[in-house]
Enzyme design. Sequence first.
Site, PDB file in Angstrom:
ATOM      1  N   ASN A 221      59.288   0.904  35.504  1.00  8.70           N
ATOM      2  CA  ASN A 221      58.832   0.526  34.119  1.00  8.70           C
ATOM      3  C   ASN A 221      57.358  -0.382  34.506  1.00  8.70           C
ATOM      4  OD1 ASN A 221      60.510   1.217  32.042  1.00  8.70           O
ATOM      5  ND2 ASN A 221      62.161  -0.053  32.888  1.00  8.70           N
ATOM      6  N   ASN A 222      56.980   0.023  35.905  1.00 10.11           N
ATOM      7  CA  ASN A 222      55.979  -0.670  36.118  1.00 10.11           C
ATOM      8  C   ASN A 222      54.707   0.260  35.447  1.00 10.11           C
ATOM      9  OD1 ASN A 222      53.238  -1.303  37.550  1.00 10.11           O
ATOM     10  ND2 ASN A 222      54.426  -2.115  39.249  1.00 10.11           N
ATOM     11  N   ALA A 223      53.883  -0.076  34.475  1.00  8.21           N
ATOM     12  CA  ALA A 223      53.040   0.501  33.564  1.00  8.21           C
ATOM     13  C   ALA A 223      51.747   0.857  34.595  1.00  8.21           C
ATOM     14  CB  ALA A 223      52.643  -0.182  32.457  1.00  8.21           C
TER      15      ALA A 223
ATOM     16  N   LYS B 295      52.009   1.612  37.671  1.00 13.22           N
ATOM     17  CA  LYS B 295      52.321   2.866  38.756  1.00 13.22           C
ATOM     18  C   LYS B 295      52.324   3.970  37.827  1.00 13.22           C
ATOM     19  CE  LYS B 295      55.133   0.396  41.925  1.00 13.22           C
ATOM     20  NZ  LYS B 295      56.316   0.189  43.050  1.00 13.22           N
TER      21      LYS B 295
ATOM     22  N   ASP C  12      58.969   4.455  46.566  1.00 16.47           N
ATOM     23  CA  ASP C  12      59.062   3.174  47.155  1.00 16.47           C
ATOM     24  C   ASP C  12      57.809   2.967  47.942  1.00 16.47           C
ATOM     25  OD1 ASP C  12      60.286   0.409  47.129  1.00 16.47           O
ATOM     26  OD2 ASP C  12      61.811   0.962  48.718  1.00 16.47           O
TER      27      ASP C  12
ATOM     28  N   PHE D 268      46.896  -3.919  41.221  1.00 16.91           N
ATOM     29  CA  PHE D 268      48.155  -4.773  41.195  1.00 16.91           C
ATOM     30  C   PHE D 268      48.695  -4.996  42.737  1.00 16.91           C
ATOM     31  CE2 PHE D 268      49.261  -0.129  40.897  1.00 16.91           C
ATOM     32  CZ  PHE D 268      50.537  -0.294  41.696  1.00 16.91           C
TER      33      PHE D 268
ATOM     34  N   TYR E  79      49.197  -5.961  46.208  1.00 13.70           N
ATOM     35  CA  TYR E  79      48.502  -6.549  47.524  1.00 13.70           C
ATOM     36  C   TYR E  79      47.008  -5.999  47.441  1.00 13.70           C
ATOM     37  CZ  TYR E  79      52.789  -7.895  49.708  1.00 13.70           C
ATOM     38  OH  TYR E  79      54.157  -8.972  49.819  1.00 13.70           O
TER      39      TYR E  79
ATOM     40  N   LYS F  35      40.085   4.362  43.654  1.00 11.65           N
ATOM     41  CA  LYS F  35      41.311   4.197  44.458  1.00 11.65           C
ATOM     42  C   LYS F  35      42.032   5.337  44.944  1.00 11.65           C
ATOM     43  CE  LYS F  35      45.725   1.214  44.294  1.00 11.65           C
ATOM     44  NZ  LYS F  35      46.283   0.690  43.498  1.00 11.65           N
TER      45      LYS F  35
ATOM     46  N   HIS G 175      47.644   5.995  48.999  1.00 10.38           N
ATOM     47  CA  HIS G 175      48.889   6.450  49.642  1.00 10.38           C
ATOM     48  C   HIS G 175      49.624   6.952  48.675  1.00 10.38           C
ATOM     49  CE1 HIS G 175      48.706   2.178  48.154  1.00 10.38           C
ATOM     50  NE2 HIS G 175      49.872   2.218  47.660  1.00 10.38           N
TER      51      HIS G 175
END
Length: 196
Positions: free
Chosen positions: A9-11, A13, A69, A149, A151, A172, A177
């Site tokens: 639910n991380n917008a 991401k 992850d 967001f 680190y 980015k 990664h």
Amino acid sequence: MIRIVFATNNANKVTEMQAAIGGSLEVISLKAAGIDIDIPEPHDTLEANASEKSRTIHRLTGENCFSEDTGLEIDALNGEPGVKSARYAGEDKAFDKNIDKVLSKMGDTPDRSARFRTVISLIWKGEEHLFEGICKGRILAARQGSGGFGYDPVFIPEGGDRSFAEMSIAEKNRFSHRRKAADKLVLFLQNQTTTV
């Protein structure tokens, strides 16, 4: 367009992953798929946590889905925070506190080398496939930039001259990664969807 559920639910991401995947698939968040649960990440590897999330979503929806992850692995901290990256300073997942803890533990250590590692677990037609992406870089002594967001404000990728937090998503993605893992995912899906 083929729809695929992304177990997050991380917008940020979702946006980053949709940008990486492009227009060939529609990336749906858990919320958009009508799922309101917090999936535990109890394992000590990125691979196992990614699998846990995708298998849980597949059980609930029966749809094609994937999860990821990601961990920040710092050489001077013996691979920490690693699998505990989101909860490094506590269960509240406060990234300001996480960054403070990293900077505090590293002190003025000359070895600032680190890497972000993403593992994607895809369940496609009931079968699981794993994809990995790695971005090497180094940890700054202080935050730089206000974008991104996690680190991002203290990480400069190898070959870059600014932190992730100072870059646009497009910039980015040249190093990311998550993008590298997503590219492998997309290649796999393209092969699947063209052979159907």
